[in-house]
Design an enzyme around this catalytic site. Sequence first.
Site, PDB file in Angstrom:
ATOM      1  N   GLY A  88       2.455  -8.336  -7.241  1.00  0.00           N
ATOM      2  CA  GLY A  88       3.603  -8.175  -6.604  1.00  0.00           C
ATOM      3  C   GLY A  88       3.511  -8.731  -4.583  1.00  0.00           C
ATOM      4  O   GLY A  88       2.487  -9.426  -4.875  1.00  0.00           O
ATOM      5  N   LYS A  93      -2.164   2.308  -2.310  1.00  0.00           N
ATOM      6  CA  LYS A  93      -2.370   2.914  -1.576  1.00  0.00           C
ATOM      7  C   LYS A  93      -1.473   4.404  -2.629  1.00  0.00           C
ATOM      8  O   LYS A  93      -0.315   4.429  -2.259  1.00  0.00           O
ATOM      9  CB  LYS A  93      -1.481   2.675  -0.650  1.00  0.00           C
ATOM     10  N   LYS A 134      -0.859   7.291   5.723  1.00  0.00           N
ATOM     11  CA  LYS A 134      -0.827   6.221   6.718  1.00  0.00           C
ATOM     12  C   LYS A 134       1.199   6.292   6.321  1.00  0.00           C
ATOM     13  O   LYS A 134       1.809   5.751   7.315  1.00  0.00           O
ATOM     14  CB  LYS A 134      -1.267   4.967   6.744  1.00  0.00           C
ATOM     15  N   LYS A 172       7.758  -2.166  -4.119  1.00  0.00           N
ATOM     16  CA  LYS A 172       8.247  -0.739  -4.011  1.00  0.00           C
ATOM     17  C   LYS A 172       7.672   0.221  -2.700  1.00  0.00           C
ATOM     18  O   LYS A 172       6.411  -0.073  -2.485  1.00  0.00           O
ATOM     19  CB  LYS A 172       7.015   0.019  -5.341  1.00  0.00           C
TER      20      LYS A 172
END
Length: 343
Positions: A12, A121, A206, A290
């Site tokens: 990505g 993440k 975050k 995404k």
Amino acid sequence: TGKHRVAVIGSGNWGSVASRLLASNTAKLPSFHDEVRMWVFEETLPTGEKLSESINQAHENCKYLPGIKLGTNVIADPDLESAVKDADMLVFVTPHQFVEGICKKLVGKLRPGVEAISLIKGMEVKMEGPCMISKLITDTLGINCCVLMGANIANEIAVEKFSEATIGYREDKEAANRWAKLFTTPYFLVSVVEDIEGVELCGTLKNVVAIAAGFVDGLDMGNNTKAAIMRIGLREMRAFSKLLFPSVRDNTFFESCVGGRNRRVAEAFARNGGKRSFDELEAEMLHGQKLQGVSTAREVYEVLTYHGWQELFPLLSTVHEICIGQLPPTSIVEYSEHTPNLS
Ligand code: NAD
Ligand code: 13P
């Protein structure tokens, strides 16, 4: 030959940029093979061409990183098994919701002694509790896995704007240093800390705070409010991480990353008064990329509900309730009247 071989699982926006950065180093460093294999989740482009073929022809990912040359030593491979079979250094960089399925496919297919690093993440919530992505990789594949996180907007690293990141490791410092060598460039500074959970939770949480910041922008609430929300968010991130993992260190919490997609889409969500869903806005604004913050907010909420901690974490809880339409975007500031002191 004793040289390390690198494969990147994911292509990505960040996957492509990471491949480019790594390939610039493997071409120079004698201890690494030049070639970086990049696994591509195959898709057919509007032109009818396959994405992996197009990458290998143009040396560019025209869908997820248009306009940037990856380097001729980045080789796109749509076959997961073939992409990893010779590698002894694996970089995981896909949206977090796909990792479990990918790991299951990799069981028994890896070289012995392979090392991994996760740039992902997010987290998974299981019956037994939250599971960070690096642990999911370690547990499913029986391999050591470091993490690399930072305020790293991929598009900025692609054009070599100065940035920095932190590698978190558990016990194996030598492996962490090898990853640091592989990732460090004059424009990408990498430091190494023995606090894998702290680094990974910081990067992950975050994204939820970035959504809260986006709501504030979408409601035109101004800079003071945004700063307040970010401070409260940081405080909740730290408290949440320490409740889950007491070993997490305070000084790991310096990341700020509100320049990204999570903030941008959350702003649009708030501007529409919550009338258009995140799924709809993601598809329209991100063209296949995404968001991680919305699902992370849900995963965090599950942990909070399980432990009965919602009242301790009003910001993290409220973000999820806004995302699912249970509360209006304006409630992002209302909870602060009953914010407990977490510090
Ligand atoms: P992306 O959001 O740009 O792209 C989505 C990717 O998912 C595409 O490669 C697509 O082919 C793939 N995909 C779609 N369906 C799939 C499926 N069923 N199985 C496997 N893959 C599928 O991806 P990205 O930006 O590289 O993000 C990967 C991770 O990196 C995320 O956890 C993100 O938070 C993190 N990250 C991103 C950035 C950034 O600036 N983009 C920076 C730091 C960290
Ligand atoms: P977005 O996914 O919000 O773009 O953020 C990317 C990121 O994690 C940068 O650190």
